[in-house]
Write a protein that holds these residues in place. Structure first.
Motif, PDB file in Angstrom:
ATOM      1  N   MET A   1      16.906 -14.335 -22.847  1.00 34.37           N
ATOM      2  CA  MET A   1      18.134 -13.797 -22.278  1.00 34.37           C
ATOM      3  C   MET A   1      19.347 -14.429 -22.906  1.00 34.37           C
ATOM      4  O   MET A   1      20.317 -14.734 -22.224  1.00 34.37           O
ATOM      5  N   PRO A   2      19.289 -14.679 -24.190  1.00 34.67           N
ATOM      6  CA  PRO A   2      20.324 -15.540 -24.734  1.00 34.67           C
ATOM      7  C   PRO A   2      21.605 -14.819 -25.089  1.00 34.67           C
ATOM      8  O   PRO A   2      21.610 -13.627 -25.374  1.00 34.67           O
ATOM      9  N   ILE A   4      23.820 -14.976 -28.016  1.00 29.08           N
ATOM     10  CA  ILE A   4      23.739 -15.515 -29.367  1.00 29.08           C
ATOM     11  C   ILE A   4      25.121 -15.417 -30.009  1.00 29.08           C
ATOM     12  O   ILE A   4      25.705 -14.340 -30.033  1.00 29.08           O
ATOM     13  N   PRO A   5      25.654 -16.542 -30.487  1.00 27.42           N
ATOM     14  CA  PRO A   5      26.967 -16.459 -31.123  1.00 27.42           C
ATOM     15  C   PRO A   5      26.892 -15.530 -32.338  1.00 27.42           C
ATOM     16  O   PRO A   5      25.903 -15.557 -33.075  1.00 27.42           O
ATOM     17  N   VAL A 104      22.690 -16.200 -20.172  1.00 32.63           N
ATOM     18  CA  VAL A 104      23.767 -15.351 -19.665  1.00 32.63           C
ATOM     19  C   VAL A 104      24.507 -16.043 -18.522  1.00 32.63           C
ATOM     20  O   VAL A 104      25.722 -15.993 -18.434  1.00 32.63           O
ATOM     21  N   TYR A 105      23.749 -16.692 -17.640  1.00 29.96           N
ATOM     22  CA  TYR A 105      24.372 -17.394 -16.515  1.00 29.96           C
ATOM     23  C   TYR A 105      24.323 -18.892 -16.768  1.00 29.96           C
ATOM     24  O   TYR A 105      23.291 -19.423 -17.192  1.00 29.96           O
ATOM     25  N   LYS A 107      24.079 -21.254 -14.801  1.00 34.07           N
ATOM     26  CA  LYS A 107      23.113 -21.988 -13.972  1.00 34.07           C
ATOM     27  C   LYS A 107      21.696 -21.947 -14.559  1.00 34.07           C
ATOM     28  O   LYS A 107      20.848 -22.760 -14.214  1.00 34.07           O
ATOM     29  N   THR A 108      21.444 -20.963 -15.426  1.00 34.91           N
ATOM     30  CA  THR A 108      20.097 -20.802 -15.986  1.00 34.91           C
ATOM     31  C   THR A 108      19.809 -21.903 -17.004  1.00 34.91           C
ATOM     32  O   THR A 108      20.697 -22.304 -17.749  1.00 34.91           O
ATOM     33  N   HIS A 172      12.212 -26.094 -18.413  1.00 32.54           N
ATOM     34  CA  HIS A 172      11.518 -24.843 -18.088  1.00 32.54           C
ATOM     35  C   HIS A 172      10.697 -24.339 -19.272  1.00 32.54           C
ATOM     36  O   HIS A 172       9.536 -23.961 -19.129  1.00 32.54           O
ATOM     37  N   PHE A 173      11.321 -24.345 -20.463  1.00 33.17           N
ATOM     38  CA  PHE A 173      10.638 -23.758 -21.621  1.00 33.17           C
ATOM     39  C   PHE A 173       9.595 -24.678 -22.262  1.00 33.17           C
ATOM     40  O   PHE A 173       9.034 -24.367 -23.307  1.00 33.17           O
TER      41      PHE A 173
END
Lengths: 321, 110
Positions: A1-2, A4-5, A104-105, A107-108, A172-173
């Protein structure tokens, strides 16, 4: 859900190294290219879920066929050398990697990966070139972590932060994603999930037939050159065998000279002359220098993530007179 | 004299062509993300589901899961909320799960 610049100015890009180090440092892209010894390595880059669609019942995740892989020549600097610039403290035991991608968020959890210091070796590099050119943007421009032999979940793109820690970080990952059952067969069933899991890490031995593809029409009695690639986690391919009788008997294929090193694709070819018309099934099976080999497709054991598929590849060609 | 003129001419041409090259190579200010359209199956709850999922990711991610059970889709939606912090209200979960299962289900509840 990134997120990306879409633009990174190479003149202002730097990698920050902090945590359990003697001296936190920022290393610019320019310094990375000038102040460190450049090294090159040819390595396969493969998604842990490559060929996931072959698992049944269908595990969640991208339903890859066998195409989630590639092999490239990477040029960069040793991670070890870069860490030495900051100087590891005595209690250093894990290295965290984070790139410029953001969730995206806020908090994630970000896509942060970690490597145990004891697993650091000379072939792990921070690459700024792929096949002689700057890394393509979506391949991780301007620099990407290269962990030869490990699945691509470890190959952090747009690497911007390295943080050294004294304890295993909770991520998490690392702790919940990209894991397989922690048992001998790395397997489980949907009704009886393994209680313990471990990171997917090292790639198992695998091979793919590139030519011919299924459905190709070939001529009876005419030479057909079967070609493909084999690879593993870096122990090296010992042999690739071909079967045209459903796996009852196997004949050795010819391997390339192996000059690209143990982490690269090892290409193979095998010449045969189809004797009968009709459907001909061609199978390829690789064995590495440790003696590890590929199971028949129907014998591959299931895991919930659909990781590490390495069933014997087969193609069906139509032999015509 | 002729030789000198020729040399000068060649040099001028070289400079001109270099300038032309420089003009062509403009500093690239970033990339455009490749876009792929992933159509959704029309059905009850499609727009609501679209809004909630596409906040973070393309519909391709959903299609990529393959046909799945109702329990699978429920677990996924809850994972999006718990792990990835998707702002989906509890009372909206059922609608999303029903849409996913009705259109991308494998016929199994559990």
């Amino acid at each position: 859900m990134p997120m990306i610049p879409t633009y990174i100015n190479p003149n202002y890009f730097s990698i920050k190294i902090d945590g359990e180090v003697e001296k936190p440092v920022k290393i610019s892209l320019d310094s990375l290219m000038r102040d460190f010894k450049p090294v090159e390595i040819t390595s396969v880059l493969q998604c842990g879920g490559n060929s996931r669609s072959a698992f049944h019942p269908t595990p969640g995740g991208i339903q890859w066929g066998p195409g989630a892989m590639g092999c490239a020549k990477w040029k960069g600097v040793r991670l070890k050398d870069v860490l030495a610039k900051a100087g590891l403290k005595k209690n250093a035991s894990w290295i965290k990697f984070h790139g410029l991608e953001k969730p995206v968020y806020t908090k994630t959890d970000g896509f942060v990966r970690a490597l145990e210091l004891s697993k650091l070796h000379d072939k792990i590099i921070i690459a700024y070139e792929m096949n002689g050119e700057a890394l393509p943007y979506l391949n991780g421009y301007p620099v990407r972590l290269i962990l030869p032999g490990f699945y691509s979940d470890s190959w952090v793109k747009m690497l911007s932060n390295i943080t050294v820690t004294s304890v295993k970080p909770k991520l998490h990952f690392m702790d919940h994603a990209y894991r397989v059952p922690d048992n001998d067969c790395e397997c489980e069933t949907p009704d009886n999930l393994a209680p313990k899991t471990k990171p997917i890490e090292e790639m198992n031995v695998n091979s793919l037939i590139g030519y011919p593809t299924s459905g190709t029409k070939v001529k009876q009695g005419t030479e057909l050159i079967v070609r493909g690639v084999a690879f593993d986690g870096g122990h090296g391919i010992a042999k690739v065998e071909i079967s045209t009788d459903g796996g009852s008997s196997w004949q050795e294929a010819v391997l390339d000279d192996g000059s690209q090193g143990p982490y690269a694709y090892r290409s193979f070819r095998y010449t045969l002359k189809p004797a009968r018309t009709g459907t001909l099934t061609i199978m390829a099976r690789a064995t590495n220098t440790k003696g590890e080999t590929q199971p028949f497709a129907q014998d591959v054991k299931w895991n919930r993530g659909g990781y590490k598929y390495n069933g014997i590849d087969e193609v069906n060609v139509e032999v015509v007179s | 004299m002729k030789k000198v003129t020729m040399l000068a001419l060649t040099a001028t041409m070289l400079v001109t062509s270099l300038n032309a090259e420089e003009k062509k190579v403009e500093v690239q200010k970033g990339i455009k993300m490749p876009y792929m359209a992933f159509p959704m199956k029309p059905g009850k709850g499609m727009y609501s589901t679209k809004g909630k999922c596409n906040m973070c990711h393309s519909w391709g991610y959903v299609l990529n899961q393959g046909p799945q059970s109702k329990a699978f889709w429920r677990k996924k939606v809850i994972k999006m909320i718990d792990v990835f912090q998707a702002p989906i209200r509890n009372e909206d979960i059922d609608e999303v799960v029903e849409y996913l299962y009705a259109n991308y289900g494998n016929g199994e509840e559990g």
